[in-house]
Scaffold this motif. Structure first.
Motif, PDB file in Angstrom:
ATOM      1  N   GLN A  16       0.850  -1.182   0.000  1.00 55.40           N
ATOM      2  CA  GLN A  16       0.000   0.000   0.000  1.00 55.40           C
ATOM      3  C   GLN A  16       0.884   1.229   0.000  1.00 55.40           C
ATOM      4  O   GLN A  16       1.663   1.439   0.927  1.00 55.40           O
ATOM      5  N   ASP A  55      -3.885   4.969   3.780  1.00 51.14           N
ATOM      6  CA  ASP A  55      -5.307   4.984   3.455  1.00 51.14           C
ATOM      7  C   ASP A  55      -5.594   4.620   1.999  1.00 51.14           C
ATOM      8  O   ASP A  55      -6.696   4.795   1.508  1.00 51.14           O
ATOM      9  N   SER A  56      -4.597   4.117   1.284  1.00 51.61           N
ATOM     10  CA  SER A  56      -4.822   3.723  -0.112  1.00 51.61           C
ATOM     11  C   SER A  56      -4.983   2.210  -0.207  1.00 51.61           C
ATOM     12  O   SER A  56      -4.680   1.475   0.728  1.00 51.61           O
TER      13      SER A  56
END
Ligand code: SF4
Length: 68
Positions: free
Chosen positions: A40, A44-45
């Motif tokens: 990631q 938050d992705s």
């Protein structure tokens, strides 16, 4: 005949020619879905599916398995 002469991601059960991780689609590439998404970029992705060339292959090459 060795696996080298027959194997190609484009013929593999785990190849997905759908979208390429939200990037510009490459006609000669797709996603390998053998393993879960990896790496990631930001907390938050979403994780990323590995992008492979249609002509590439690996030791997990497989055909004939139905993935639902
Ligand atoms: S990298 Fe391996 S498992 Fe993934 S699509 Fe290509 S041959 Fe199949």
């Amino acid at each position: 005949m060795s696996v080298h002469s027959e194997a190609a991601c484009k013929k593999c059960t785990y190849f997905d020619d759908h979208a390429a991780n939200g990037q510009h689609a490459d006609a000669e590439a797709g996603l390998c879905r053998f393993n879960p998404p990896v790496t990631q970029p930001e907390p938050d992705s979403h994780g990323l599916w590995p992008i492979v060339a249609k002509s590439d292959w690996c030791g997990h090459f497989e055909t004939g398995t139905t993935v639902n």
